[in-house]
Write a protein that holds these residues in place. Structure first.
Motif, PDB file in Angstrom:
ATOM      1  N   SER A  62     -47.519  13.755  -4.394  1.00  0.00           N
ATOM      2  CA  SER A  62     -46.469  12.928  -3.785  1.00  0.00           C
ATOM      3  C   SER A  62     -46.632  11.462  -4.164  1.00  0.00           C
ATOM      4  CB  SER A  62     -46.495  13.076  -2.261  1.00  0.00           C
ATOM      5  OG  SER A  62     -46.101  14.378  -1.877  1.00  0.00           O
ATOM      6  N   GLU A  63     -47.879  10.992  -4.210  1.00  0.00           N
ATOM      7  CA  GLU A  63     -48.137   9.604  -4.596  1.00  0.00           C
ATOM      8  C   GLU A  63     -47.708   9.341  -6.037  1.00  0.00           C
ATOM      9  OE1 GLU A  63     -52.275   9.090  -3.868  1.00  0.00           O
ATOM     10  OE2 GLU A  63     -52.083   9.201  -1.678  1.00  0.00           O
ATOM     11  N   GLU A 113     -41.508  16.950   1.655  1.00  0.00           N
ATOM     12  CA  GLU A 113     -42.743  17.618   2.052  1.00  0.00           C
ATOM     13  C   GLU A 113     -42.421  18.923   2.769  1.00  0.00           C
ATOM     14  OE1 GLU A 113     -45.274  15.174   4.380  1.00  0.00           O
ATOM     15  OE2 GLU A 113     -45.795  13.808   2.730  1.00  0.00           O
ATOM     16  N   GLN A 120     -50.744  15.815  -1.534  1.00  0.00           N
ATOM     17  CA  GLN A 120     -50.692  14.389  -1.216  1.00  0.00           C
ATOM     18  C   GLN A 120     -50.781  13.549  -2.487  1.00  0.00           C
ATOM     19  OE1 GLN A 120     -50.071  12.953   1.685  1.00  0.00           O
ATOM     20  NE2 GLN A 120     -50.234  10.905   0.778  1.00  0.00           N
ATOM     21  N   LYS A 121     -51.697  13.906  -3.381  1.00  0.00           N
ATOM     22  CA  LYS A 121     -51.854  13.186  -4.648  1.00  0.00           C
ATOM     23  C   LYS A 121     -50.583  13.312  -5.483  1.00  0.00           C
ATOM     24  CE  LYS A 121     -54.039  10.993  -7.920  1.00  0.00           C
ATOM     25  NZ  LYS A 121     -54.330   9.548  -7.792  1.00  0.00           N
ATOM     26  N   ARG A 134     -39.218  11.132  -1.003  1.00  0.00           N
ATOM     27  CA  ARG A 134     -40.301  12.104  -0.850  1.00  0.00           C
ATOM     28  C   ARG A 134     -39.801  13.347  -0.131  1.00  0.00           C
ATOM     29  NH1 ARG A 134     -44.820   9.426   2.087  1.00  0.00           N
ATOM     30  NH2 ARG A 134     -44.543  10.711   3.931  1.00  0.00           N
ATOM     31  N   THR A 158     -44.267  21.794   5.109  1.00  0.00           N
ATOM     32  CA  THR A 158     -45.472  22.051   5.903  1.00  0.00           C
ATOM     33  C   THR A 158     -45.345  23.401   6.589  1.00  0.00           C
ATOM     34  OG1 THR A 158     -45.705  19.679   6.336  1.00  0.00           O
ATOM     35  CG2 THR A 158     -46.978  21.185   7.726  1.00  0.00           C
ATOM     36  N   GLN A 192     -53.691  20.841   0.408  1.00  0.00           N
ATOM     37  CA  GLN A 192     -53.115  19.625   0.986  1.00  0.00           C
ATOM     38  C   GLN A 192     -53.477  18.339   0.233  1.00  0.00           C
ATOM     39  OE1 GLN A 192     -50.643  19.509   3.171  1.00  0.00           O
ATOM     40  NE2 GLN A 192     -50.775  21.742   3.034  1.00  0.00           N
TER      41      GLN A 192
END
Length: 277
Positions: free
Chosen positions: A72-73, A111, A69-70, A109, A113, A65
């Motif tokens: 996506s940034e 994502e 997250q990194k 973006r 999950t 995770q």
């Protein structure tokens, strides 16, 4: 040996053969029962392995995770990353019409999950900037598998702006034509959000979850085939030009050779004239 003795011997042989068959069948039945017992043990271990694998997957999903997250940034710093990735993917690109691509230019973006109990399903979220097509900031689609194993899906209702519903445009085009022609655009990508007819075999969802999401960069970096072909043509033109120059040089060398021979012949002629004088 008498005829009666021969008959007795044959009868004894037949009775012995029947006994062997009965013994063989009994052994086979016992073997089958033992195989079934062994198979039950194998199945038990397979179930145990599946449970252990799920625990490992859950563990590493949590560990991944922070990296997702990194990533996506970092992706947010690259304009049109996701629309380029989808256009470059062979299966997804087949679902995209021109206006779908225009709408996906506002996609910032993506994502994926997986639920805590991985077997129960997953969710895909699409985040959008303000755009001329719909009001939603996030479009989601979830896939669920209940305890009885029945699949289902649900998704965000798209709040289309006036005259911008891409799903209706697609259906109107097809109805007007009577049947879909080969050169017409495919059904809108966004109909995927409203299609819950076969949640257990949702190809697009599986492609995004299992192929694109683990490594989207590999599709973003796929080279443009048109550019490659253009470069190839330029290279061919350059090669042809170089070959042409080489031919000219060779012809020039040949002409120079002929002129030198003529000059030599001329000089020899002058020397002969001088000698005659």
């Amino acid at each position: 040996m008498s005829a009666s003795a021969a008959k007795v011997s044959k009868k004894e042989l037949n009775s012995n053969h029947d006994g062997a068959d009965e013994t063989s069948e009994k052994e086979q039945q016992e073997a089958i029962e033992h195989i079934d017992e062994v198979q039950n043990e194998i199945d038990r271990l397979n179930e145990q392995a599946s449970e252990e694998i799920l625990k490992v997957e859950q563990k590493y999903n949590k560990l991944r995770q922070p990296f997702f997250q990194k990533r996506s940034e970092l992706i947010a710093k690259i304009p049109n990353f996701w629309v380029t990735t989808f256009v470059n993917h062979p299966q997804v690109s087949a679902l995209l019409g021109e206006e779908d691509e225009e709408a996906l230019h506002y996609l910032t973006r993506v994502e994926v999950t997986e639920f805590e109990d991985i077997k129960s399903g997953y969710r895909i979220d699409f985040y959008f900037d303000e755009n001329p097509y719909f009001e939603n900031k996030v479009l989601s689609k979830e896939f669920h598998l209940n305890e009885s194993g029945d699949p289902s899906s649900k998704s965000t209702e798209i709040k289309w702006k006036a005259g911008k519903d891409l799903t209706k445009r697609s259906s109107q085009t097809q109805n007007k034509a009577g049947k879909k022609r080969q050169h017409e655009e495919p059904e809108s990508f966004f109909t995927w959000f409203t299609d819950h007819s076969d949640a257990g075999a949702d190809e697009l969802g599986e492609v995004i979850k299992d192929d694109i999401w683990p490594n989207p960069l590999q599709y973003y970096l796929v080279p443009d085939m048109d550019d490659e072909e253009g470069e190839g043509e330029d290279d061919d033109d350059d090669d042809e030009e170089e070959e042409g120059l080489e031919d000219i040089d060779e012809e020039g060398d040949e002409d120079d050779g002929e002129e030198d021979e003529e000059d030599e012949d001329g000089e020899e002629g002058e020397d002969d004239d001088g000698e005659d004088d």
